[in-house]
Design an enzyme around this catalytic site. Structure first.
Site, PDB file in Angstrom:
ATOM      1  N   ASN A  18       0.917  -1.383  -0.038  1.00  0.00           N
ATOM      2  CA  ASN A  18      -0.064   0.051  -0.100  1.00  0.00           C
ATOM      3  C   ASN A  18       0.875   1.321  -0.031  1.00  0.00           C
ATOM      4  O   ASN A  18       0.406   2.230  -0.699  1.00  0.00           O
ATOM      5  CB  ASN A  18      -0.965  -0.125   1.326  1.00  0.00           C
ATOM      6  CG  ASN A  18      -2.008  -1.018   0.878  1.00  0.00           C
ATOM      7  OD1 ASN A  18      -3.033  -0.591   0.162  1.00  0.00           O
ATOM      8  ND2 ASN A  18      -2.204  -2.071   1.569  1.00  0.00           N
ATOM      9  N   MET A  91       1.403  -1.930  12.465  1.00  0.00           N
ATOM     10  CA  MET A  91       0.856  -3.063  13.536  1.00  0.00           C
ATOM     11  C   MET A  91       0.858  -2.548  14.884  1.00  0.00           C
ATOM     12  O   MET A  91       0.501  -3.212  15.681  1.00  0.00           O
ATOM     13  CB  MET A  91       1.530  -4.230  13.368  1.00  0.00           C
ATOM     14  CG  MET A  91       1.420  -4.954  12.047  1.00  0.00           C
ATOM     15  SD  MET A  91      -0.182  -5.294  11.740  1.00  0.00           S
ATOM     16  CE  MET A  91      -0.752  -6.736  12.557  1.00  0.00           C
ATOM     17  N   ILE A  93      -1.317   0.225  17.736  1.00  0.00           N
ATOM     18  CA  ILE A  93      -2.462   0.990  17.875  1.00  0.00           C
ATOM     19  C   ILE A  93      -1.884   2.532  18.325  1.00  0.00           C
ATOM     20  O   ILE A  93      -1.281   2.405  19.443  1.00  0.00           O
ATOM     21  CB  ILE A  93      -3.627   0.404  18.762  1.00  0.00           C
ATOM     22  CG1 ILE A  93      -3.809  -0.989  18.115  1.00  0.00           C
ATOM     23  CG2 ILE A  93      -4.582   1.359  19.276  1.00  0.00           C
ATOM     24  CD1 ILE A  93      -4.841  -1.776  18.974  1.00  0.00           C
ATOM     25  N   LEU A  94      -2.490   3.452  17.632  1.00  0.00           N
ATOM     26  CA  LEU A  94      -2.170   4.888  18.012  1.00  0.00           C
ATOM     27  C   LEU A  94      -3.086   5.105  19.352  1.00  0.00           C
ATOM     28  O   LEU A  94      -3.984   4.975  19.419  1.00  0.00           O
ATOM     29  CB  LEU A  94      -2.307   5.727  16.992  1.00  0.00           C
ATOM     30  CG  LEU A  94      -1.586   5.657  15.721  1.00  0.00           C
ATOM     31  CD1 LEU A  94      -2.007   6.597  14.794  1.00  0.00           C
ATOM     32  CD2 LEU A  94      -0.130   5.888  15.996  1.00  0.00           C
ATOM     33  N   ASN A 108      -6.801   4.828   7.300  1.00  0.00           N
ATOM     34  CA  ASN A 108      -6.401   3.690   7.783  1.00  0.00           C
ATOM     35  C   ASN A 108      -6.906   2.791   6.726  1.00  0.00           C
ATOM     36  O   ASN A 108      -7.985   2.754   6.385  1.00  0.00           O
ATOM     37  CB  ASN A 108      -6.603   3.141   9.111  1.00  0.00           C
ATOM     38  CG  ASN A 108      -6.082   1.627   9.274  1.00  0.00           C
ATOM     39  OD1 ASN A 108      -5.052   1.125   8.908  1.00  0.00           O
ATOM     40  ND2 ASN A 108      -7.013   0.682   9.974  1.00  0.00           N
ATOM     41  N   HIS A 110      -8.330  -1.384   5.969  1.00  0.00           N
ATOM     42  CA  HIS A 110      -8.505  -2.405   6.817  1.00  0.00           C
ATOM     43  C   HIS A 110      -9.051  -3.360   5.926  1.00  0.00           C
ATOM     44  O   HIS A 110      -9.880  -3.267   4.705  1.00  0.00           O
ATOM     45  CB  HIS A 110      -9.559  -1.908   7.685  1.00  0.00           C
ATOM     46  CG  HIS A 110      -9.678  -3.227   8.674  1.00  0.00           C
ATOM     47  ND1 HIS A 110      -8.899  -3.684   9.710  1.00  0.00           N
ATOM     48  CD2 HIS A 110     -10.897  -4.195   8.807  1.00  0.00           C
ATOM     49  CE1 HIS A 110      -9.547  -4.757  10.151  1.00  0.00           C
ATOM     50  NE2 HIS A 110     -10.651  -5.009   9.886  1.00  0.00           N
ATOM     51  N   GLU A 143     -10.396   7.197  18.097  1.00  0.00           N
ATOM     52  CA  GLU A 143     -10.028   6.577  19.210  1.00  0.00           C
ATOM     53  C   GLU A 143     -10.543   4.944  19.372  1.00  0.00           C
ATOM     54  O   GLU A 143      -9.898   4.101  20.051  1.00  0.00           O
ATOM     55  CB  GLU A 143     -10.522   7.167  20.545  1.00  0.00           C
ATOM     56  CG  GLU A 143      -9.651   8.706  20.703  1.00  0.00           C
ATOM     57  CD  GLU A 143     -10.347   9.365  21.663  1.00  0.00           C
ATOM     58  OE1 GLU A 143     -11.245   8.996  22.419  1.00  0.00           O
ATOM     59  OE2 GLU A 143      -9.880  10.638  21.594  1.00  0.00           O
ATOM     60  N   ASP A 146     -10.848   0.652  14.314  1.00  0.00           N
ATOM     61  CA  ASP A 146     -11.358   0.344  12.953  1.00  0.00           C
ATOM     62  C   ASP A 146     -12.998   0.653  12.984  1.00  0.00           C
ATOM     63  O   ASP A 146     -13.616   0.090  12.514  1.00  0.00           O
ATOM     64  CB  ASP A 146     -11.315  -1.113  12.704  1.00  0.00           C
ATOM     65  CG  ASP A 146      -9.967  -1.416  12.648  1.00  0.00           C
ATOM     66  OD1 ASP A 146      -9.173  -0.991  12.278  1.00  0.00           O
ATOM     67  OD2 ASP A 146      -9.773  -2.827  13.019  1.00  0.00           O
TER      68      ASP A 146
END
Ligand code: GRF
Length: 190
Positions: A18, A91, A93-94, A108, A110, A143, A146
Site C-alpha cells: 500500500n 501493526m 495502535i495509536l 487506515n 482495513h 480512538e 477500526d
C-alpha cells in the site's frame, strides 16, 4: 477546495504494497499529496527498503516504550509539516493522546467490509462465516479501533474454492487501488 499538495506520512510495519501504491499515486501530477515521510516500527522490512530506494525520508521507531515512541513520531511529523497520516499495515495502535495531538486526518486501510470484522484475521473470519462477499475499507482513524468514518469501500466475491490466502491476495489488489482513490476523495472534500 485545497490546491496545494498535502504533506503526507505513511506508517508501515512490513511488506509495504500500500505504501508503494500511495507513492506511485503521489508521483502523478494530478495527485493531491506530497509523500514526505515513512514511519516504521520495524527495520529491514520490504516497505522500508522500498522507501529508502525511492529516497523517501524514513524513520525507524523503537516501540519498547510506546509513549516515547509516539512523542518521537510527533516530532518528525512536526519537522516535516505533515498534514495527513496514512496507516498502511502499521501493526501498532495509536494512543488517544497521539490522535488528539495530531490535529489532522489519519487514514487506515482495513481488509474487511467494516463494520464487519474489526481487528485481526479478517479473511479467516469471513470464510469461516461463509460470507458471500468480503473486501476492504479506507476509514478515518478515531480512538475506537477500526470504527471511524468510512471514506471508500470495495467488495469482492468469495468463491467456494477460496481460502484465507487466496482471499487475502484478491483483496490486496483491491486495496492497492482503493487507497489512493480514498486519499483523493478525502482531500477533495477538505
Ligand atoms: C493490508 O492487508 C492492510 O489492509 C492491513 O495490513 C496489510 C498491509 O499490507 N492493514 P502492505 O504492507 O501494505 O502490503
Amino acid at each position: 477546495m485545497v490546491k496545494e499538495k498535502i504533506p503526507c506520512a505513511v506508517f508501515i510495519s512490513g511488506r509495504g504494497t500500500n505504501l508503494k501504491a500511495i507513492y506511485n499515486y503521489s508521483k502523478n501530477n494530478l495527485s493531491k499529496i506530497d509523500l514526505k515521510l515513512v514511519i516504521s516500527n520495524k527495520s529491514n522490512v520490504p516497505g522500508v527498503k522500498f522507501a529508502r530506494k525511492n529516497k523517501i525520508n524514513t524513520k525507524i521507531i523503537n516501540y519498547k516504550n510506546k509513549i516515547k515512541a509516539e512523542n518521537k513520531i510527533l516530532e518528525y511529523l512536526k519537522k516535516y509539516n505533515i498534514r495527513l497520516i496514512c496507516l498502511a499495515g502499521f501493526m501498532k495502535i495509536l494512543s488517544k493522546t497521539f490522535i488528539k495531538k495530531f490535529k489532522y486526518n489519519i487514514l487506515n486501510i482495513h481488509p474487511s467490509l467494516l463494520p464487519k470484522y474489526k481487528g485481526l484475521n479478517t479473511h479467516e473470519r469471513a470464510i469461516q462465516n461463509k460470507d458471500q462477499f468480503s473486501g476492504c475499507t479506507v476509514h478515518i482513524v478515531t480512538e475506537k479501533l477500526d470504527s471511524g468514518k468510512i471514506i471508500l469501500q470495495k467488495r469482492v466475491k468469495i468463491f467456494k474454492r477460496d481460502n484465507a490466502e487466496s482471499l487475502s491476495r484478491k483483496i490486496l489488489i483491491l486495496e492497492n487501488k482503493l487507497y489512493p482513490k480514498a486519499i483523493n476523495k478525502l482531500i477533495s472534500s477538505l
